[in-house]
Design an enzyme around this catalytic site. Structure first.
Site, PDB file in Angstrom:
ATOM      1  CB  ALA A  95      -0.929   0.001   1.221  1.00 29.15           C
ATOM      2  CG  ASP A  96       2.691   5.050  -1.603  1.00 27.03           C
ATOM      3  OD1 ASP A  96       3.488   5.075  -0.644  1.00 27.03           O
ATOM      4  OD2 ASP A  96       2.616   5.963  -2.441  1.00 27.03           O
TER       5      ASP A  96
END
Length: 214
Positions: A95-96
């Site tokens: 995730a970012d």
């Protein structure tokens, strides 16, 4: 109202995670992130998982992407794929998160001065927080992103200075967090609260279940 909405989200994600246990009990689940907030969110769902830091270098040229969502999605995918290549038997989640002010992508501050400058610019403004997630399993990857609007309160220079001195902003996109002392800088949130923390729980559990169903 915001507290009630957060509780509803937790309950929804919890029951979704309970329905997923028969699926996930057969697989290794890896979080390709060292973020303490993402770790805490997965623990909140009572899921068993491992932490494997990604070797992906987060230096993609922002200007080469047509929109911020594409940029943050590519970064999440890079994180997940780097770990998935080394753990082919596992379900890997990368995730970012980034904060958007106008057309600018705001990520983690370089230093306290940068954090103060960013927070002064955000004061009284509405920003968009985008978290992209990539799930890799059995040679396939599925990516998605979720957007949340955050209306920032008007904050004095002194309040911003005091907040930056806590050190809390230094590892957070946009130089603020919703779950700590940064909450006093936020007027309201429209959308998924957990998305701002770094992991949209309900959407994540839905996507995990769909991927493991196939």
């Amino acid at each position: 109202k915001q507290w009630y909405q957060r509780r509803v989200r937790v309950i929804q994600a919890f029951y979704l995670s309970m329905s997923m246990h028969p699926y996930l009990s057969k697989h290794r689940l890896i979080l390709a992130s060292t973020s303490p907030r993402r770790r805490a969110l997965l623990e909140q769902l009572c899921l068993k998982f491992e932490i494997v830091p990604s070797s992906f270098e987060e230096n993609l040229p922002k200007h080469s992407f047509p929109c911020p969502a594409d940029y943050v999605t590519a970064t999440a995918q890079g994180k997940a794929e780097a770990v998935a290549q080394q753990h082919k038997d596992a379900v890997v989640v990368g995730a970012d998160t980034c904060v958007i002010l106008g057309s600018r992508i705001l990520e983690k501050p370089r230093d306290p001065a940068d954090a103060r400058e960013t927070l002064a610019q955000l004061s009284g403004k509405t920003v968009e927080v985008i978290t992209a997630v990539c799930i890799c399993y059995a040679g396939a990857c599925n990516s998605f992103h979720v957007s949340t609007e955050v209306e920032m309160a008007h904050s004095s220079e002194e309040r911003i200075r005091q907040y930056v001195e806590t050190g809390e902003p230094m590892d957070k996109a946009g130089s603020f967090g919703t779950q700590g002392q940064g909450a006093v800088l936020i007027e309201q949130i429209k959308g998924c609260y957990f998305n701002v923390m770094g992991l949209p729980l309900t959407r994540l559990t839905q996507e995990l279940q769909k991927m493991l169903d196939h």
